[in-house]
Design a protein around this motif. Sequence first.
Motif, PDB file in Angstrom:
ATOM      1  N   GLU A 291       0.815  -1.146   0.118  1.00 41.51           N
ATOM      2  CA  GLU A 291      -0.061   0.100   0.216  1.00 41.51           C
ATOM      3  C   GLU A 291       0.789   1.282   0.055  1.00 41.51           C
TER       4      GLU A 291
ATOM      5  N   LEU B 138      -1.191   7.035   4.704  1.00 40.08           N
ATOM      6  CA  LEU B 138      -1.681   5.888   5.477  1.00 40.08           C
ATOM      7  C   LEU B 138      -1.628   6.028   7.230  1.00 40.08           C
TER       8      LEU B 138
ATOM      9  N   PHE C 217      -2.284   4.058  10.970  1.00 39.78           N
ATOM     10  CA  PHE C 217      -2.852   2.789  11.567  1.00 39.78           C
ATOM     11  C   PHE C 217      -4.188   3.072  12.051  1.00 39.78           C
TER      12      PHE C 217
ATOM     13  N   MET D 113      -6.566  -1.196   9.172  1.00 40.11           N
ATOM     14  CA  MET D 113      -4.984  -1.643   8.673  1.00 40.11           C
ATOM     15  C   MET D 113      -4.626  -2.693   9.596  1.00 40.11           C
TER      16      MET D 113
ATOM     17  N   ARG E 250      -5.615  -5.856   7.915  1.00 37.52           N
ATOM     18  CA  ARG E 250      -4.844  -6.023   6.811  1.00 37.52           C
ATOM     19  C   ARG E 250      -3.512  -6.671   7.125  1.00 37.52           C
TER      20      ARG E 250
END
Length: 179
Positions: free
Chosen positions: A76, A81, A83, A87, A90
Amino acid sequence: NVERSVLVVRIKSSDGRREPSYTKERLNEVIFSDSRNVNSFAFQYKKCSNGKLRFVPGTLEEPMGVPGVVDMVISENFDNLHFDRAMERRVNDLFAKEIAPMNSYDHIIFCLPRNMENKFLAFAIKNDNVSYYADPWCGKLSGTMHEIGHNLGLSHSGEWGNQEYDDESDSMGLGYNRF
């Protein structure tokens, strides 16, 4: 005597621009060293338990370059991004797919890359086997002692009233920030 396996997972971006500050070698040292010259996580728990609780590097079916520490690449874009729970899922799903089932180790330490937006220094779920660390907390003795303490079932030592970190005498209170 109890021996518990630990796998440290350095999360990296696929473009190679984002990774944790600590190298695999340094993480191996600060987590697993049994030398009196290194104040490691495993050494501290061994001392605190009078040698009855030992943390050892987790292994993989394939040989590892550095015992107990692996890299996991996430494809990604890390630029924007942060957390969050999505996430977290993922990361856990990718670990189970690429490395091993989540229950393969007594403890899995996920080291997040530098400059990833987080609202925490580190966190773990009580009586679970997973903990997550914002950079650079993955390599800090106080952070690993505290979060693995949660994995082992420990609560914050100052959990009376509204002052859960009020106790400054140990790693499960505010004392964790002192070493």
